[in-house]
Design a protein around this motif. Structure first.
Motif, PDB file in Angstrom:
ATOM      1  N   SER A  90     -80.853 -39.688  68.813  1.00  0.00           N
ATOM      2  CA  SER A  90     -80.660 -38.879  67.615  1.00  0.00           C
ATOM      3  C   SER A  90     -80.776 -37.394  67.926  1.00  0.00           C
ATOM      4  O   SER A  90     -81.641 -36.975  68.711  1.00  0.00           O
ATOM      5  N   LYS A 136     -91.607 -43.064  71.301  1.00  0.00           N
ATOM      6  CA  LYS A 136     -90.404 -43.891  71.434  1.00  0.00           C
ATOM      7  C   LYS A 136     -89.160 -43.170  70.914  1.00  0.00           C
ATOM      8  O   LYS A 136     -88.121 -43.192  71.552  1.00  0.00           O
ATOM      9  N   PHE A 172     -86.056 -42.815  68.095  1.00  0.00           N
ATOM     10  CA  PHE A 172     -85.213 -43.838  67.461  1.00  0.00           C
ATOM     11  C   PHE A 172     -83.782 -43.318  67.407  1.00  0.00           C
ATOM     12  O   PHE A 172     -83.494 -42.234  67.920  1.00  0.00           O
ATOM     13  N   GLY A 173     -82.900 -44.102  66.779  1.00  0.00           N
ATOM     14  CA  GLY A 173     -81.484 -43.751  66.759  1.00  0.00           C
ATOM     15  C   GLY A 173     -81.084 -42.973  65.524  1.00  0.00           C
ATOM     16  O   GLY A 173     -81.927 -42.448  64.795  1.00  0.00           O
ATOM     17  N   THR A 196     -89.306 -39.169  75.728  1.00  0.00           N
ATOM     18  CA  THR A 196     -88.944 -40.154  74.704  1.00  0.00           C
ATOM     19  C   THR A 196     -88.247 -41.339  75.363  1.00  0.00           C
ATOM     20  O   THR A 196     -87.866 -41.275  76.544  1.00  0.00           O
ATOM     21  N   ASN A 228     -87.872 -49.790  72.767  1.00  0.00           N
ATOM     22  CA  ASN A 228     -87.541 -50.825  71.784  1.00  0.00           C
ATOM     23  C   ASN A 228     -87.887 -52.231  72.278  1.00  0.00           C
ATOM     24  O   ASN A 228     -88.336 -53.071  71.512  1.00  0.00           O
ATOM     25  N   HIS A 258     -87.116 -43.374  59.730  1.00  0.00           N
ATOM     26  CA  HIS A 258     -87.968 -43.701  60.877  1.00  0.00           C
ATOM     27  C   HIS A 258     -87.785 -42.625  61.952  1.00  0.00           C
ATOM     28  O   HIS A 258     -88.750 -42.145  62.548  1.00  0.00           O
ATOM     29  N   THR A 259     -86.550 -42.233  62.176  1.00  0.00           N
ATOM     30  CA  THR A 259     -86.270 -41.195  63.178  1.00  0.00           C
ATOM     31  C   THR A 259     -86.802 -39.844  62.716  1.00  0.00           C
ATOM     32  O   THR A 259     -87.438 -39.116  63.480  1.00  0.00           O
ATOM     33  N   HIS A 308     -83.547 -45.669  78.070  1.00  0.00           N
ATOM     34  CA  HIS A 308     -82.811 -46.454  77.079  1.00  0.00           C
ATOM     35  C   HIS A 308     -81.337 -46.678  77.403  1.00  0.00           C
ATOM     36  O   HIS A 308     -80.832 -47.776  77.230  1.00  0.00           O
ATOM     37  N   TYR A 346     -91.321 -53.405  71.603  1.00  0.00           N
ATOM     38  CA  TYR A 346     -91.607 -53.716  70.194  1.00  0.00           C
ATOM     39  C   TYR A 346     -91.107 -55.101  69.794  1.00  0.00           C
ATOM     40  O   TYR A 346     -91.380 -55.555  68.685  1.00  0.00           O
ATOM     41  N   PHE A 404     -83.870 -46.624  58.166  1.00  0.00           N
ATOM     42  CA  PHE A 404     -83.422 -46.380  59.541  1.00  0.00           C
ATOM     43  C   PHE A 404     -83.500 -44.888  59.858  1.00  0.00           C
ATOM     44  O   PHE A 404     -84.111 -44.469  60.839  1.00  0.00           O
ATOM     45  N   TYR A 427     -85.641 -43.021  73.404  1.00  0.00           N
ATOM     46  CA  TYR A 427     -84.282 -42.763  72.897  1.00  0.00           C
ATOM     47  C   TYR A 427     -83.842 -41.364  73.325  1.00  0.00           C
ATOM     48  O   TYR A 427     -84.673 -40.483  73.574  1.00  0.00           O
TER      49      TYR A 427
END
Lengths: 81, 256
Positions: free
Chosen positions: B183, B112, B114-115, B161, B69, B137-138, B202, B72, B134, B163
């Protein structure tokens, strides 16, 4: 007034993210003193986050308890079987 | 057996240039490959990307990385990825690669991530567009990541990853922020592919070891967690995640 320190903590944490780009520092306000705790890799970053915190601390005293942990040489391995 | 060095969250930049790279000297004596689990920079600027590339170029083994993150933050992630690739580093984003480690084919798929959170406390694809964006995206990443993992033609399969795929390696972080740290959709993809190991970063205050519901070992290699320049994991092919079970899974997935 009881929740004022909560907002202040949140504002300081926001400032740490925006100005010092540190997301992992804990901010604790007690008796009008701001405590910063966590780890960074250099003295410069430690000072930088204290400066950032000061801009949101509304004049309160800051105790910078963040420690500087340099990157250690690797040590050992784990066997997964 | 292959030896896999891994680290995440090195957060380098011009002000600490030259502090991390030297720690990678002689890496080939300890490992066959270096995996970098994102957050190579602090502000995500191309200038920091240049420093990260120079530091990682000190490694004398193949380097495979994903962005995090922080990388980015300045909207220069594509530039950073290009700089890393120019330095010979493989950068994954929902993609996979196979590295030949002395005859053993090590497959790595990653990105990457995501959450969104974990069972019992996860966000849903519901409500406001911002919330749906949100979660999507994951989900979109997890789909590409899962396909990339399954598509690897290899002897050992590793997920990389930024995350976290599981809550187990977050122990030490405040519960309130778990949904921003990873996630379960990532773990689901890892389990579908029967990966041999999953590596992430992370979560600076998390813990090193965890397990997916399907039994894949998970390692949080964020620098503040492993507290050394990199961790080394030794893996031997022939354990779980062999090809038969895998092709069955691929069919199941294809039919879903």
């Amino acid at each position: 007034m009881t929740d004022a320190p909560d907002y202040l903590e949140a504002h300081i944490a926001e400032r740490l993210a925006a100005r010092a780009h540190e997301l992992g520092i804990s901010v604790d306000v007690r008796d009008d003193v701001v405590y910063l705790r966590g780890e960074v890799v250099s003295e410069e970053r430690r000072r930088e986050l204290e400066d950032a915190a000061r801009t949101a601390a509304e004049g309160r005293e800051i105790r910078n308890e963040v420690s500087v942990v340099p990157v250690r040489a690797p040590d050992g391995e784990e066997t997964l079987s | 057996m292959i030896r896999l060095a891994a680290v995440g969250d090195i957060h380098v930049g011009p002000e600490v240039a030259g502090s991390y790279g030297p720690r990678l000297a002689g890496l080939s004596e300890h490992a066959d490959v270096l995996l970098v689990a994102g957050d190579l920079t602090r502000h995500g600027t191309a200038a920091e990307g240049e420093v990260a590339a120079a530091e990682l170029a000190c490694a004398d083994v193949p380097v495979v990385a994903v962005l995090g993150n922080h990388d980015y933050h300045s909207d220069e992630q594509d530039e950073i990825a290009a700089i890393l690739r120019d330095a010979g580093i493989t950068v994954l984003e929902g993609t996979g690669t196979v590295v030949d480690c002395g005859g053993t084919r090590l497959g790595i798929a990653g990105g990457k991530g995501f959450g969104g959170g974990f069972p019992g406390g996860s966000a849903s694809d519901f409500g406001e567009p911002e919330m749906k964006a949100f979660v999507r995206h994951t989900r979109e990443f997890a789909d590409r990541f899962g396909s990339a993992l399954l598509g690897l033609d290899c002897d050992l399969r590793v997920a990389l990853t930024h995350y976290s795929p599981v809550a187990g390696t977050l122990a030490g972080e405040p519960l309130e922020i778990y949904p921003f740290l990873g996630s379960y959709l990532l773990a689901e993809a890892i389990d579908c592919a029967h990966a041999d190991l999953a590596v992430h970063g992370h979560a600076h205050h998390g813990s090193e070891k965890g397990l997916t519901p399907g039994g894949t070992r998970v390692r949080n290699v964020a620098l503040p967690v492993i507290q050394q320049a990199y961790a080394v994991y030794c893996l031997t092919p022939g354990g779980e995640g062999c090809d038969e079970a895998l092709s069955e899974r691929a069919e199941l997935l294809g039919g879903a």
